[in-house]
Design an enzyme around this catalytic site. Structure first.
Site, PDB file in Angstrom:
ATOM      1  N   GLN A 198       9.154   5.162  15.209  1.00 18.38           N
ATOM      2  CA  GLN A 198       7.816   4.655  14.924  1.00 18.38           C
ATOM      3  C   GLN A 198       7.365   3.837  16.137  1.00 18.38           C
ATOM      4  O   GLN A 198       7.700   2.661  16.274  1.00 18.38           O
ATOM      5  CB  GLN A 198       7.836   3.804  13.660  1.00 18.38           C
ATOM      6  CG  GLN A 198       8.463   4.498  12.446  1.00 18.38           C
ATOM      7  CD  GLN A 198       7.615   5.650  11.924  1.00 18.38           C
ATOM      8  OE1 GLN A 198       6.544   5.437  11.365  1.00 18.38           O
ATOM      9  NE2 GLN A 198       8.089   6.876  12.113  1.00 18.38           N
ATOM     10  N   ALA A 239       1.611   1.509   4.137  1.00 22.67           N
ATOM     11  CA  ALA A 239       2.508   2.387   4.893  1.00 22.67           C
ATOM     12  C   ALA A 239       1.936   2.734   6.269  1.00 22.67           C
ATOM     13  O   ALA A 239       0.793   2.405   6.591  1.00 22.67           O
ATOM     14  CB  ALA A 239       2.773   3.648   4.087  1.00 22.67           C
ATOM     15  N   HIS A 240       2.762   3.449   7.049  1.00 23.80           N
ATOM     16  CA  HIS A 240       2.397   3.756   8.444  1.00 23.80           C
ATOM     17  C   HIS A 240       1.131   4.608   8.541  1.00 23.80           C
ATOM     18  O   HIS A 240       0.885   5.484   7.727  1.00 23.80           O
ATOM     19  CB  HIS A 240       3.560   4.414   9.189  1.00 23.80           C
ATOM     20  CG  HIS A 240       4.064   5.690   8.580  1.00 23.80           C
ATOM     21  ND1 HIS A 240       5.115   6.389   9.093  1.00 23.80           N
ATOM     22  CD2 HIS A 240       3.673   6.395   7.489  1.00 23.80           C
ATOM     23  CE1 HIS A 240       5.345   7.461   8.367  1.00 23.80           C
ATOM     24  NE2 HIS A 240       4.487   7.482   7.390  1.00 23.80           N
ATOM     25  N   ASN A 241       0.341   4.276   9.547  1.00 20.27           N
ATOM     26  CA  ASN A 241      -0.904   4.972   9.881  1.00 20.27           C
ATOM     27  C   ASN A 241      -1.990   4.852   8.801  1.00 20.27           C
ATOM     28  O   ASN A 241      -3.010   5.539   8.864  1.00 20.27           O
ATOM     29  CB  ASN A 241      -0.654   6.456  10.176  1.00 20.27           C
ATOM     30  CG  ASN A 241       0.129   6.659  11.454  1.00 20.27           C
ATOM     31  OD1 ASN A 241       1.357   6.777  11.414  1.00 20.27           O
ATOM     32  ND2 ASN A 241      -0.552   6.668  12.583  1.00 20.27           N
ATOM     33  N   SER A 259      -0.932   7.287   6.114  1.00 20.92           N
ATOM     34  CA  SER A 259      -2.121   7.969   6.637  1.00 20.92           C
ATOM     35  C   SER A 259      -3.302   7.995   5.671  1.00 20.92           C
ATOM     36  O   SER A 259      -4.254   8.749   5.860  1.00 20.92           O
ATOM     37  CB  SER A 259      -1.784   9.405   7.071  1.00 20.92           C
ATOM     38  OG  SER A 259      -0.829   9.390   8.115  1.00 20.92           O
TER      39      SER A 259
END
Length: 344
Positions: A198, A239-241, A259
């Protein structure tokens, strides 16, 4: 400090009913009122307390009609809840702020610290960190290499801000929160899972407040975004993005999967869960424990349920659902009657 009812009314553009010279020096809930305190009434369920409260001054909405006189001086305003928030902000801003660097803090020689900052004991400031003016970094906070904080940020004890993350001005992060831990990225293989590095960051814009023990993951690439003015409660997972839009508010235990893009001015009740790679329209209002599995395109729509649907449709459906045992019995009775008629 003491203020008179007239001074307070002038601050919030209110109208005094009673003794305009009544003084207050503290706040109290209306049901726990005491002399010298100011309280407020915005929820009709608490109206009965206003007649006997010991508070010296009570803020009350302009349109509320009372059945009998009150002992307290009243200040009539358009929105009592909004006005008490303004007064609490004023009160909080008057508190003296700590300044100076505790000798037990660790600050890298390459870090840059702005004027008027406070850095508490056992805080850790890594290499090439940049901290703006007037920031408050409390004990045991950790800010890793190359992270950047704007002006007037507050980082409470045991917060971890990972490397390269970016914070704007006037950002508040409460105890135990983690900004920039790795997103949950793994690729399955024959033997288990390969970790996907990441390499992105987290960007938190101006005037954001983040509650205790909330986690905002760094992106796989690019950035996870918390846009300006957003307010996140305790125990939230971003969460990521993912992206949380401007002035969006989320209650405790909301989860946003990777995302997903959340629009502006959205409101989420507690324990709402969102699937990944979807979009939530601006102004969406989501009831507690809703599960959002698909993109929400209609702006300012109230939704609830799991999977989440239009709130009115959910209420109609739930009314039927509650009657299912009764409907089931009626259906069986009809089946028996039909079978009886067939046999005859």
């Amino acid at each position: 400090m003491e203020f008179t009812a007239k001074q307070i009314a002038d601050m919030i553009k209110g109208r005094v009913e009673g003794d305009e010279n009544a003084t207050v020096n503290t706040f109290a809930k209306i049901e726990e009122g005491k002399k010298g305190a100011i309280s407020f009434l915005s929820n009709p369920k608490y109206t009965h307390y206003i007649y006997d409260t010991e508070s010296s001054v009570v803020l009350i909405d302009e349109q509320v009609e009372l059945e009998k006189p009150t002992k307290a001086t009243l200040i009539r305003v358009k929105d009592a809840y909004e006005c008490v928030a303004q007064l609490l902000q004023m009160y909080d801003s008057m508190k003296p702020k700590k300044t100076g660097i505790d000798p037990l803090a660790f600050i890298s020689p390459t870090a840059k610290i702005g004027d008027g900052c406070y850095i508490g004991a056992f805080a850790y400031i890594g290499d090439d960190v940049e901290i703006g003016e007037g920031c408050q970094i409390y004990p045991h906070a950790t800010i890793y290499d190359k992270a950047k904080l704007g002006n007037a940020c507050t980082v409470y004890p045991n917060v971890s801000i990972y490397h390269d993350c970016r914070l704007g001005n006037n950002v508040t992060i409460h105890s135990g929160s983690v900004i920039g831990a790795d997103g949950f990225g793994f690729a399955p293989n024959a033997d288990g899972y390969d970790k996907i590095p990441q390499i992105g960051i987290v960007t938190i814009e101006d005037n954001v407040e983040i509650g205790a023990n909330t986690c905002i993951d760094r992106s796989t690439m690019g950035s996870t975004y918390i846009r300006k003015g957003a307010k996140l409660d305790n125990l939230i997972q971003i969460a990521h993005n993912a992206e949380v839009g401007e002035n969006t508010v989320m209650a405790a235990q909301v989860g946003v999967a990777g995302s997903t893009k959340v629009g502006k001015w959205c409101m989420f009740g507690g324990q709402v869960g969102m699937a990944g790679h979807i979009s939530i329209a601006d102004g969406t209002q989501v009831g507690a424990q809703a599960g959002i599995t698909n993109t929400i395109k209609k702006a300012e729509a109230p939704i609830i349920g799991s999977p989440a649907i239009d709130a009115k449709a959910y209420m109609k459906s739930y009314a039927v659902y509650r009657r299912l045992p009764e409907i089931y019995q009626e259906l069986n009775a009809l089946k028996r009657e039909v079978e009886k008629l067939k046999s005859e």
